[in-house]
Design an enzyme around this catalytic site. Sequence first.
Site, mmCIF file in Angstrom:
data_model
loop_
_atom_site.group_PDB
_atom_site.id
_atom_site.type_symbol
_atom_site.label_atom_id
_atom_site.label_comp_id
_atom_site.label_asym_id
_atom_site.label_seq_id
_atom_site.Cartn_x
_atom_site.Cartn_y
_atom_site.Cartn_z
ATOM 1 N N ASP A 33 -16.132 14.818 6.567
ATOM 2 C CA ASP A 33 -16.455 13.852 7.617
ATOM 3 C C ASP A 33 -17.007 12.572 6.996
ATOM 4 O O ASP A 33 -18.057 12.590 6.356
ATOM 5 C CB ASP A 33 -17.513 14.510 8.524
ATOM 6 C CG ASP A 33 -17.826 13.726 9.785
ATOM 7 O OD1 ASP A 33 -17.240 12.654 9.988
ATOM 8 O OD2 ASP A 33 -18.664 14.221 10.564
ATOM 9 N N HIS A 63 -13.919 16.024 17.762
ATOM 10 C CA HIS A 63 -15.202 16.039 17.053
ATOM 11 C C HIS A 63 -16.237 15.200 17.816
ATOM 12 O O HIS A 63 -15.992 14.028 18.124
ATOM 13 C CB HIS A 63 -14.978 15.469 15.648
ATOM 14 C CG HIS A 63 -16.138 15.579 14.727
ATOM 15 N ND1 HIS A 63 -16.475 16.757 14.072
ATOM 16 C CD2 HIS A 63 -17.046 14.658 14.317
ATOM 17 C CE1 HIS A 63 -17.538 16.550 13.306
ATOM 18 N NE2 HIS A 63 -17.909 15.281 13.441
ATOM 19 N N HIS A 102 -20.942 18.293 16.149
ATOM 20 C CA HIS A 102 -21.659 18.077 14.888
ATOM 21 C C HIS A 102 -23.050 17.564 15.248
ATOM 22 O O HIS A 102 -23.200 16.422 15.680
ATOM 23 C CB HIS A 102 -20.860 17.051 14.057
ATOM 24 C CG HIS A 102 -21.515 16.626 12.794
ATOM 25 N ND1 HIS A 102 -21.098 15.517 12.084
ATOM 26 C CD2 HIS A 102 -22.550 17.153 12.084
ATOM 27 C CE1 HIS A 102 -21.850 15.374 11.004
ATOM 28 N NE2 HIS A 102 -22.746 16.347 10.986
ATOM 29 N N SER A 135 -12.957 11.879 15.699
ATOM 30 C CA SER A 135 -14.325 11.671 16.204
ATOM 31 C C SER A 135 -14.328 10.493 17.157
ATOM 32 O O SER A 135 -13.809 9.420 16.835
ATOM 33 C CB SER A 135 -15.274 11.367 15.033
ATOM 34 O OG SER A 135 -16.452 10.757 15.532
ATOM 35 N N ASP A 162 -20.064 13.728 17.724
ATOM 36 C CA ASP A 162 -21.189 13.425 16.839
ATOM 37 C C ASP A 162 -22.452 13.187 17.654
ATOM 38 O O ASP A 162 -22.618 12.137 18.274
ATOM 39 C CB ASP A 162 -20.859 12.179 16.003
ATOM 40 C CG ASP A 162 -19.846 12.497 14.918
ATOM 41 O OD1 ASP A 162 -20.100 13.407 14.121
ATOM 42 O OD2 ASP A 162 -18.797 11.823 14.882
ATOM 43 N N MET A 184 -26.406 12.573 17.724
ATOM 44 C CA MET A 184 -27.482 12.073 16.838
ATOM 45 C C MET A 184 -28.761 11.869 17.636
ATOM 46 O O MET A 184 -28.705 11.378 18.765
ATOM 47 C CB MET A 184 -27.087 10.726 16.231
ATOM 48 C CG MET A 184 -25.783 10.754 15.485
ATOM 49 S SD MET A 184 -25.425 9.118 14.817
ATOM 50 C CE MET A 184 -23.760 9.388 14.223
ATOM 51 N N MET A 233 -20.381 16.183 4.227
ATOM 52 C CA MET A 233 -20.498 14.774 4.604
ATOM 53 C C MET A 233 -20.060 13.908 3.425
ATOM 54 O O MET A 233 -20.645 13.986 2.335
ATOM 55 C CB MET A 233 -21.935 14.419 4.994
ATOM 56 C CG MET A 233 -22.393 15.006 6.315
ATOM 57 S SD MET A 233 -21.321 14.647 7.728
ATOM 58 C CE MET A 233 -21.286 12.853 7.739
ATOM 59 N N MET A 237 -26.391 16.199 14.457
ATOM 60 C CA MET A 237 -27.236 15.502 13.474
ATOM 61 C C MET A 237 -28.604 15.320 14.116
ATOM 62 O O MET A 237 -29.008 14.212 14.492
ATOM 63 C CB MET A 237 -26.584 14.160 13.097
ATOM 64 C CG MET A 237 -25.359 14.335 12.223
ATOM 65 S SD MET A 237 -24.303 12.883 12.182
ATOM 66 C CE MET A 237 -23.283 13.204 13.619
#
Length: 216
Positions: free
Chosen positions: A175, A33, A66, A8, A35, A37, A137, A68
């Site tokens: 993760d 990966h 991913h 990540s 992330d 958000m 998670m 979020m």
Amino acid sequence: MNTLIAPSILSVDFNNLQKSIDIVNHSEADWLHLDVMDGVFVPNLSFGFPIIESVAKTTQKPMDAHLMVIEPDKYINRLRDLGVSRMTVHYEACPHLHRTIQAIQKAGMKAGVSLNPHTPVALLEDVIDNLDLILIMSVNPGYGGQTFIEHSCPKIEALRSMIDTKKASALIQVDGGVNFETGRRLVDSGVNVLVAGSFVFSSTDPVDTINKLKLL
Ligand code: DX5
Ligand code: ZN
């Protein structure tokens, strides 16, 4: 099957992003990966389309996004257009999860569902046959560098047995707080894909760290 590794880039120096992409390219990492958000689903903002577009130009690894965020359906086509291979949404953010999974797959990506630490794996029973990936998670989402939550190991064992019993094909990804010690135990619990951020990029030789994680 060998353990897959998805580094990540959440905690890298974004002033030097290409250096981190090169590290991943030169390693035996399987996926990259990402992330994403939104500051609503999680109490933090990370990055969005401009960064993913830039990463897409030079990564040689499949992009594993991913999300979020609330309302992830809004971003399916744009992520696909940027070349994302796998899109993972949160169970807790999707009131119509089955529809969201279908929309991701119809767009041509693999579909993943992530569970927060408090969400039991049993809630996936009616949808598990449709999933390509389940992301457990092992920290509360929102920040890199947090401490691993121990309950993640028995949770993954329960998920592994659910997948095997149902003869489902979903991969199990984990993760948060992954290092050599937690990674070893997670693989023993039945994980297929390890995500690792700060452990990789704060190590003195990130390429070697990625390659060693792959041997767990
Ligand atoms: C947390 C993110 C993780 C995070 C992992 O919300 O989903 O991917 O970057 O970071 P480490 O490996 O530092 O726990
Ligand atoms: Zn993540």
